[in-house]
Design a protein around this motif. Structure first.
Motif, PDB file in Angstrom:
ATOM      1  N   ILE A 123      -2.605 -13.024  22.858  1.00 24.93           N
ATOM      2  CA  ILE A 123      -1.944 -12.645  24.109  1.00 24.93           C
ATOM      3  C   ILE A 123      -2.244 -11.178  24.439  1.00 24.93           C
ATOM      4  O   ILE A 123      -2.038 -10.289  23.611  1.00 24.93           O
ATOM      5  CB  ILE A 123      -0.421 -12.850  24.011  1.00 24.93           C
ATOM      6  CG1 ILE A 123      -0.103 -14.320  23.709  1.00 24.93           C
ATOM      7  CG2 ILE A 123       0.257 -12.426  25.315  1.00 24.93           C
ATOM      8  CD1 ILE A 123       1.357 -14.569  23.391  1.00 24.93           C
ATOM      9  N   GLU A 139       2.256 -13.999  35.354  1.00 22.67           N
ATOM     10  CA  GLU A 139       1.720 -14.119  33.996  1.00 22.67           C
ATOM     11  C   GLU A 139       2.814 -14.417  32.973  1.00 22.67           C
ATOM     12  O   GLU A 139       2.634 -15.234  32.074  1.00 22.67           O
ATOM     13  CB  GLU A 139       0.991 -12.832  33.610  1.00 22.67           C
ATOM     14  CG  GLU A 139      -0.355 -12.648  34.268  1.00 22.67           C
ATOM     15  CD  GLU A 139      -1.364 -13.662  33.768  1.00 22.67           C
ATOM     16  OE1 GLU A 139      -1.463 -13.859  32.553  1.00 22.67           O
ATOM     17  OE2 GLU A 139      -2.058 -14.258  34.622  1.00 22.67           O
ATOM     18  N   LEU A 143       3.120 -17.699  30.628  1.00 19.98           N
ATOM     19  CA  LEU A 143       3.165 -17.567  29.171  1.00 19.98           C
ATOM     20  C   LEU A 143       4.351 -18.328  28.601  1.00 19.98           C
ATOM     21  O   LEU A 143       4.208 -19.083  27.627  1.00 19.98           O
ATOM     22  CB  LEU A 143       3.259 -16.091  28.786  1.00 19.98           C
ATOM     23  CG  LEU A 143       3.478 -15.797  27.295  1.00 19.98           C
ATOM     24  CD1 LEU A 143       2.319 -16.346  26.469  1.00 19.98           C
ATOM     25  CD2 LEU A 143       3.650 -14.302  27.069  1.00 19.98           C
TER      26      LEU A 143
END
Length: 329
Positions: A123, A139, A143
């Motif tokens: 990540i 984002e 995630l």
């Protein structure tokens, strides 16, 4: 005969109870870092597993169900353990996280943890923090959705799944807090830096205004701060690399008043370079303006007293050298 069967049944029940109230762990490790494995819960060691004469780490012990860390003396791996598990691990310590594999009862849960460690390492958190607010929100939501989906499809132990879901929520919250704290710091960029007027280790006082005409790289630190002390060798190297160039390296101690003499002795003992200043514990306009709540903290100011980077890279970060090389052509 009756007594014989009674004793036999009692023995079998006792043996069965012993097995259920313990777990078994075995590890075959290539390129091992030591002869003892430590199972830790936070800082506490709850179990030591020693290498036997066959070159295998092996043990049987009772354990409270939960997440633990397996420490080989150098690196850590995540474990989920409970009584009744019979785990067999293989690993090459030279390829630590990438090589961990489990077999036996409890393998599914622990293989999932090993994979999760690898996934988390991929990540790009710094890239996320560099995005604008809309991009960051997109984002972070993606995630979280990916992590939750992975957890749901894994079909692992329900208690572990609950723990990991809590970790996902907590991790996402931490990234969000870090992002908005970074955004707040960036608001100081391109603004006028407030002056400081601090005691100089050599003598007298030094102000930021007196350093006008030069770039100023400020290091906010304290003698009690481990991460601060860890940056000292890199900071010394930076000071040597840029000696004679248009930049001053200014270290400002925020040690408490009672540790003033400790600061003076530390600077002398460690032969710290650059300009060594003492701010004391009482917040000043300079520290308050930059919303300093954790150290070490690094700030880069240009020759006109304008903030270039309110949250500059650490001396150990190669990005700092790239930035300074660009400014000090």
């Amino acid at each position: 005969m009756k007594n014989f069967f009674t004793l036999l049944i009692t023995a079998l029940v006792a043996f069965s109870g012993f097995s259920q109230e313990n777990m078994a762990f075995q590890a075959k490790i290539a390129n091992k870092n030591g002869d003892i494995l430590y199972i830790k819960e936070g800082r506490a060691t709850v179990q030591e597993i020693k290498l036997n004469d066959k070159g295998v780490f092996q043990g049987q012990f009772p354990i409270k169900e939960g997440k633990y860390q397996l420490f080989d003396g150098v690196e850590y791996a995540q474990l989920f353990l409970k009584n009744g598990y019979d785990l067999k691990m293989t690993m090459d310590a030279s390829k630590f996280d990438e090589s961990i594999r489990f077999e036996g009862k409890g393998a599914k849960e622990n293989n999932y943890l090993a994979k999760r460690t690898l996934d988390d390492a991929k990540i790009d958190f710094q890239g996320m923090v560099a995005l604008d607010e809309a991009g960051f929100k997109k984002e972070i939501e993606a995630l979280k959705a990916a992590q939750v989906s992975s957890l749901e499809t894994a079909k692992i132990d329900a208690n572990l799944a609950t723990l990991l879901k809590q970790e996902i929520d907590g991790g996402i919250l931490q990234v969000q807090q870090y992002y908005f704290a970074s955004m707040a710091k960036k608001k100081m960029n391109n603004s006028k830096a407030p002056n400081f007027d601090y005691e100089n280790h050599k003598e007298g006082k030094t102000t930021l205004e007196s350093l006008k005409g030069k770039y100023v790289y400020v290091d906010l630190w304290a003698t009690w701060c481990g991460p601060c002390r860890a940056e000292i060798p890199s900071l010394k190297k930076m000071e040597g690399d840029y000696h004679g160039k248009n930049i001053e390296f200014v270290s400002i101690s925020v040690d408490a008043d009672k540790d003033h003499d400790k600061w003076k002795a530390f600077v002398t003992e460690k032969q710290l370079r650059g300009i060594q200043l003492y701010a004391g514990k009482t917040p000043s306009d300079f520290i308050t303006a930059f919303n300093v709540n954790t150290i070490p903290r690094f700030i880069l100011i240009d020759p006109n007293g304008t903030v270039v980077d309110a949250d500059a890279a650490r001396p150990s970060d190669p990005k700092l050298k790239q930035q300074l090389d660009g400014l000090l052509k």
